[in-house]
Design a protein around this motif. Sequence first.
Motif, PDB file in Angstrom:
ATOM      1  N   GLU A   1       0.824  -1.194   0.000  1.00  0.00           N
ATOM      2  CA  GLU A   1       0.000   0.000   0.000  1.00  0.00           C
ATOM      3  C   GLU A   1       0.867   1.258   0.000  1.00  0.00           C
ATOM      4  OE1 GLU A   1      -2.374  -0.457   3.504  1.00  0.00           O
ATOM      5  OE2 GLU A   1      -3.963  -1.484   2.432  1.00  0.00           O
ATOM      6  N   LYS A   2       0.438   2.248  -0.748  1.00  0.00           N
ATOM      7  CA  LYS A   2       1.105   3.548  -0.733  1.00  0.00           C
ATOM      8  C   LYS A   2       0.458   4.436   0.309  1.00  0.00           C
ATOM      9  CE  LYS A   2       2.700   3.672  -5.534  1.00  0.00           C
ATOM     10  NZ  LYS A   2       2.655   4.410  -6.832  1.00  0.00           N
ATOM     11  N   THR A   3       1.237   5.341   0.861  1.00  0.00           N
ATOM     12  CA  THR A   3       0.712   6.330   1.795  1.00  0.00           C
ATOM     13  C   THR A   3       0.829   7.708   1.160  1.00  0.00           C
ATOM     14  OG1 THR A   3       1.305   5.039   3.756  1.00  0.00           O
ATOM     15  CG2 THR A   3       0.961   7.397   4.061  1.00  0.00           C
ATOM     16  N   LEU A   4      -0.296   8.375   1.002  1.00  0.00           N
ATOM     17  CA  LEU A   4      -0.321   9.723   0.451  1.00  0.00           C
ATOM     18  C   LEU A   4      -0.402  10.725   1.598  1.00  0.00           C
ATOM     19  CD1 LEU A   4      -2.881   9.316  -2.489  1.00  0.00           C
ATOM     20  CD2 LEU A   4      -0.387   9.297  -2.624  1.00  0.00           C
ATOM     21  N   VAL A   5       0.464  11.711   1.577  1.00  0.00           N
ATOM     22  CA  VAL A   5       0.409  12.791   2.555  1.00  0.00           C
ATOM     23  C   VAL A   5      -0.551  13.848   2.012  1.00  0.00           C
ATOM     24  CG1 VAL A   5       1.713  14.499   3.870  1.00  0.00           C
ATOM     25  CG2 VAL A   5       2.783  12.317   3.241  1.00  0.00           C
ATOM     26  N   VAL A   6      -1.659  14.040   2.722  1.00  0.00           N
ATOM     27  CA  VAL A   6      -2.744  14.899   2.241  1.00  0.00           C
ATOM     28  C   VAL A   6      -2.796  16.185   3.061  1.00  0.00           C
ATOM     29  CG1 VAL A   6      -5.222  15.056   1.832  1.00  0.00           C
ATOM     30  CG2 VAL A   6      -4.051  12.859   1.545  1.00  0.00           C
TER      31      VAL A   6
ATOM     32  N   PHE B   1      -9.442  17.331  -6.115  1.00  0.00           N
ATOM     33  CA  PHE B   1      -8.259  17.114  -5.305  1.00  0.00           C
ATOM     34  C   PHE B   1      -7.039  17.489  -6.142  1.00  0.00           C
ATOM     35  CE2 PHE B   1     -11.289  13.856  -3.591  1.00  0.00           C
ATOM     36  CZ  PHE B   1     -11.535  14.527  -2.404  1.00  0.00           C
ATOM     37  N   VAL B   2      -6.043  18.067  -5.496  1.00  0.00           N
ATOM     38  CA  VAL B   2      -4.913  18.658  -6.211  1.00  0.00           C
ATOM     39  C   VAL B   2      -3.652  17.821  -6.016  1.00  0.00           C
ATOM     40  CG1 VAL B   2      -3.674  20.816  -6.652  1.00  0.00           C
ATOM     41  CG2 VAL B   2      -5.949  20.877  -5.604  1.00  0.00           C
ATOM     42  N   VAL B   3      -2.913  17.644  -7.102  1.00  0.00           N
ATOM     43  CA  VAL B   3      -1.608  16.986  -7.051  1.00  0.00           C
ATOM     44  C   VAL B   3      -0.610  17.855  -7.803  1.00  0.00           C
ATOM     45  CG1 VAL B   3      -2.676  14.700  -6.985  1.00  0.00           C
ATOM     46  CG2 VAL B   3      -1.954  15.655  -9.175  1.00  0.00           C
ATOM     47  N   ARG B   4       0.656  17.451  -7.766  1.00  0.00           N
ATOM     48  CA  ARG B   4       1.649  18.204  -8.533  1.00  0.00           C
ATOM     49  C   ARG B   4       1.378  18.061 -10.035  1.00  0.00           C
ATOM     50  NH1 ARG B   4       4.345  16.510  -4.122  1.00  0.00           N
ATOM     51  NH2 ARG B   4       4.750  14.420  -4.965  1.00  0.00           N
ATOM     52  N   LYS B   5       1.730  19.081 -10.768  1.00  0.00           N
ATOM     53  CA  LYS B   5       1.531  19.083 -12.211  1.00  0.00           C
ATOM     54  C   LYS B   5       2.216  17.866 -12.831  1.00  0.00           C
ATOM     55  CE  LYS B   5       0.177  21.263 -16.027  1.00  0.00           C
ATOM     56  NZ  LYS B   5      -1.255  21.523 -16.327  1.00  0.00           N
ATOM     57  N   ASN B   6       1.484  17.167 -13.680  1.00  0.00           N
ATOM     58  CA  ASN B   6       1.981  15.996 -14.403  1.00  0.00           C
ATOM     59  C   ASN B   6       2.194  14.763 -13.527  1.00  0.00           C
ATOM     60  OD1 ASN B   6       2.100  17.491 -16.845  1.00  0.00           O
ATOM     61  ND2 ASN B   6       4.109  18.308 -16.267  1.00  0.00           N
ATOM     62  N   ASP B   7       1.665  14.761 -12.309  1.00  0.00           N
ATOM     63  CA  ASP B   7       1.723  13.559 -11.465  1.00  0.00           C
ATOM     64  C   ASP B   7       0.562  12.652 -11.855  1.00  0.00           C
ATOM     65  OD1 ASP B   7       1.974  11.602  -9.584  1.00  0.00           O
ATOM     66  OD2 ASP B   7       1.759  12.906  -7.832  1.00  0.00           O
ATOM     67  N   THR B   8       0.692  12.048 -13.022  1.00  0.00           N
ATOM     68  CA  THR B   8      -0.407  11.254 -13.579  1.00  0.00           C
ATOM     69  C   THR B   8      -0.690   9.995 -12.767  1.00  0.00           C
ATOM     70  OG1 THR B   8       1.170  10.190 -15.076  1.00  0.00           O
ATOM     71  CG2 THR B   8      -0.015  12.108 -15.923  1.00  0.00           C
ATOM     72  N   ALA B   9       0.338   9.444 -12.130  1.00  0.00           N
ATOM     73  CA  ALA B   9       0.136   8.213 -11.354  1.00  0.00           C
ATOM     74  C   ALA B   9      -0.816   8.451 -10.185  1.00  0.00           C
ATOM     75  CB  ALA B   9       1.480   7.692 -10.852  1.00  0.00           C
ATOM     76  N   THR B  10      -0.604   9.566  -9.457  1.00  0.00           N
ATOM     77  CA  THR B  10      -1.471   9.856  -8.310  1.00  0.00           C
ATOM     78  C   THR B  10      -2.867  10.258  -8.767  1.00  0.00           C
ATOM     79  OG1 THR B  10       0.447  10.557  -7.009  1.00  0.00           O
ATOM     80  CG2 THR B  10      -1.706  11.234  -6.209  1.00  0.00           C
TER      81      THR B  10
END
Length: 264
Positions: free
Chosen positions: A39-44, A228-237
């Motif tokens: 499992e991955k852990t995302l810091v939100v 929900f916002v992620v870094r630009k071009n972070d297609t995996a997330t």
Amino acid sequence: MKIKTWLATALCLTALAACGGGGSQSGASQPTQNSSQGEKTLVVGTNAEFAPFESRQADGKLTGFDVDLINAMAKAGNFKVEFKDQPWDGLFASLNNGDLDVVASGVTITEERQQTLGFTDPYFDISMIVLTPNNKKFNALDDLKNMTRVAVCTGQTGDLAVQKILGAQSPKIARFDTVPLAIKELQNGGVEAMVSDGAVISNYVKANGVDNVTINKVPEFGTDHYGFVVRKNDTATVTMLNDALKKIRANGEYDKIYAKYFTN
């Protein structure tokens, strides 16, 4: 001496490996991988001053629509989340420098933001409203031009909307850090109107028994969408979050969470 040197080097390398000293330091910019469970852990990141989307209970626990939604998505998508509560004005910088993987804080998807940030599919539709005292007549957006001061929350969608009407540097725009502060200023007569997201305003008015104000719906504002916002071009997330969002829409969990916060 050569044997002693070799032994010392071997011991040093063993110690480093045991402590992770020889590992990559790039983990701050990528979701953490839990190898034992896959499992991955995302810091939100969130700013817990925007009820009913994010706030803190009396015991300090984070709560709100966004919080419940992300937690449900994590369960459906087989990943974990770690929340970080911080001021709104630093969220996007923390995201871009790798301290956060996701921002979940009632963020409106705009063309301007999409130039530098990545967004998931929309997860909530929102409309801006104008809040005025009961004794103040309001008919159209042009009425804001005739007011002495109009309250907004710094950097939020209401701020951007009022800037388009009054001008970005207009001295008539009174900026506040939170919705409650802006509404209190309105109640105290310090401003003639307040512009913000309708769901947030309605929640505050209802929860606090505010009865000396009028909520004015403004069709000209149209409908905006939270993402929900992620870094630009972070297609995996983005893909991981979108897949999880689709799952909880399909299994009915989204509707349950929505009803908890927005159904009378």
